[in-house]
Write a protein that holds these residues in place. Sequence first.
Motif, PDB file in Angstrom:
ATOM      1  N   VAL A 236       0.838  -1.205   0.000  1.00  0.00           N
ATOM      2  CA  VAL A 236       0.000   0.000   0.000  1.00  0.00           C
ATOM      3  C   VAL A 236       0.868   1.247   0.000  1.00  0.00           C
ATOM      4  O   VAL A 236       0.606   2.223  -0.716  1.00  0.00           O
ATOM      5  N   SER A 237       1.943   1.203   0.813  1.00  0.00           N
ATOM      6  CA  SER A 237       2.846   2.354   0.875  1.00  0.00           C
ATOM      7  C   SER A 237       3.515   2.604  -0.475  1.00  0.00           C
ATOM      8  O   SER A 237       3.589   3.739  -0.947  1.00  0.00           O
ATOM      9  N   ASN A 238       3.990   1.505  -1.107  1.00  0.00           N
ATOM     10  CA  ASN A 238       4.659   1.655  -2.402  1.00  0.00           C
ATOM     11  C   ASN A 238       3.705   2.126  -3.497  1.00  0.00           C
ATOM     12  O   ASN A 238       4.054   2.966  -4.321  1.00  0.00           O
ATOM     13  N   SER A 240       1.001   3.830  -3.074  1.00  0.00           N
ATOM     14  CA  SER A 240       0.699   5.246  -2.799  1.00  0.00           C
ATOM     15  C   SER A 240       1.820   6.135  -3.303  1.00  0.00           C
ATOM     16  O   SER A 240       1.579   7.187  -3.917  1.00  0.00           O
ATOM     17  N   HIS A 241       3.073   5.690  -3.036  1.00  0.00           N
ATOM     18  CA  HIS A 241       4.213   6.480  -3.491  1.00  0.00           C
ATOM     19  C   HIS A 241       4.278   6.532  -5.017  1.00  0.00           C
ATOM     20  O   HIS A 241       4.490   7.611  -5.605  1.00  0.00           O
ATOM     21  N   PHE A 243       1.929   6.182  -7.190  1.00  0.00           N
ATOM     22  CA  PHE A 243       0.847   6.981  -7.767  1.00  0.00           C
ATOM     23  C   PHE A 243       1.010   8.463  -7.409  1.00  0.00           C
ATOM     24  O   PHE A 243       0.679   9.341  -8.205  1.00  0.00           O
ATOM     25  N   LYS A 244       1.506   8.697  -6.215  1.00  0.00           N
ATOM     26  CA  LYS A 244       1.581  10.084  -5.743  1.00  0.00           C
ATOM     27  C   LYS A 244       2.578  10.910  -6.540  1.00  0.00           C
ATOM     28  O   LYS A 244       2.316  12.079  -6.867  1.00  0.00           O
TER      29      LYS A 244
END
Length: 456
Positions: A236-238, A240-241, A243-244
């Motif tokens: 999820v963290s990756n 999010s990163h 896409f962000k």
Amino acid sequence: MLIFIFRKSFHARIVTMFIVVLLISLCAAYMFTYVFYPEHHRSEQSLSTVEDGINALLLSEEAASIADLEANAREHQATLTVLDEEQQLQYRSEAAQPISDASIHNFSSLSEGESSFVFKGTEELFEIAIARPINGELHTLVYQVDLSAESQAVRDIIIASLLVVFIVGSILFLIASTPIVSPINLLSKAAKKMATGDFSVYIQKKREDEIGELVDNFNYMSKELQKVENMRQEFVSNVSHEFKSPMTTINGFTQAIRDEVVKENEREEYLAIIQSSTQRLSRLSDHLLQLASLESEHHPLQMTSYALDEQIRRVILATRLLWEEKHIDIQVDLPSITIEADQDLMEQVWMNLFTNAIKFSHSHGTIWVNVIVLPQQIKLVVEDEGIGISEEHLPYVFDRFYTVDEARTPEKSGNGLGLPLVQRIVDAHGFSIDVQSKITEGSTFTVTIMPSVSYD
């Protein structure tokens, strides 16, 4: 040996515990009925007396009088009824029960010295008829033995014994089951914690039988679920990163263009960056969807026979602008080979491996694409002279979102999904992939294709 089996087998422990509890309960019931239930002695002695009396009556000789017979019967806990030769009543003890006509009829056939035995179950009465002479005349002596007291004593003893077995057995089972139920209760509590998302639970192993094995498996499951949870959080963290970063770029440059703070001669450059970020998001979404589909094992493979060498050449031509831009020399050794696989998916494999080789190669370097033909398989090898991968990173190159290039320079950055996707596709076909690499010396990726291969 038996102790080893007892410690290692939960089934043996249960069986042994049952046998021990049963034996202890029976011994306790035996002691209770003999020590705390004296009626048992009395009933046993009474039955023994009755048996002795019956034997004595059967062996008795001619009596002098009915009074002597009555005394003999009373001595042996029996009542006496005397019938004459015509089967007419001559004498009956006060406690004697009336004799039925059917019994009298049966007694009439007795000869001197013969006897007849009848047990009346409903009345718990035992009748013994003996033909004996009294004062020179043949008479039928009917002895009646009342067994109701003895029968009741036996019933009481049985009920008391069953109660003792039940009570003692229940207590012993309750005590003996504690070591069995305790770890199961711990497992239940731990499972409830895991249901709430706490995968850090650990149960200490205290035994070597099936319960101990269950505890080991539970702890292993907990450990694996913790890994999965960590991977999920990292995923999820990756995501999010990944896409962000392009979303931030798109939002920033779009806002700058709308606010007209971008010079006219820079607008095309900003639009190109926006387009590149959009394409990056599109590739990321496609890779995520493909990975999810392949990992769910619901992705159908469209198996066809096709020329592998022609497919590799198409990939090389499709990336021509990339390797020509870096002046990379491509060395190819591809015999005519036909394989059976999903052509579109395998093209993604070669495209990912080849573009990675180009991306991490130095300018004016060389990339080799070779096929090694073996009796039962072929190996397709993609080798470069690029920056290489350090030994510490090699075990993780097929993990999702794992990137070796820590600096993440624009020309070498990626989303870390290409090689995981390659491995899933290769695994789905039953093939295998291997990587060898040394830092600054380049990398070699080898895809091993199993049977259903033909070549010219």
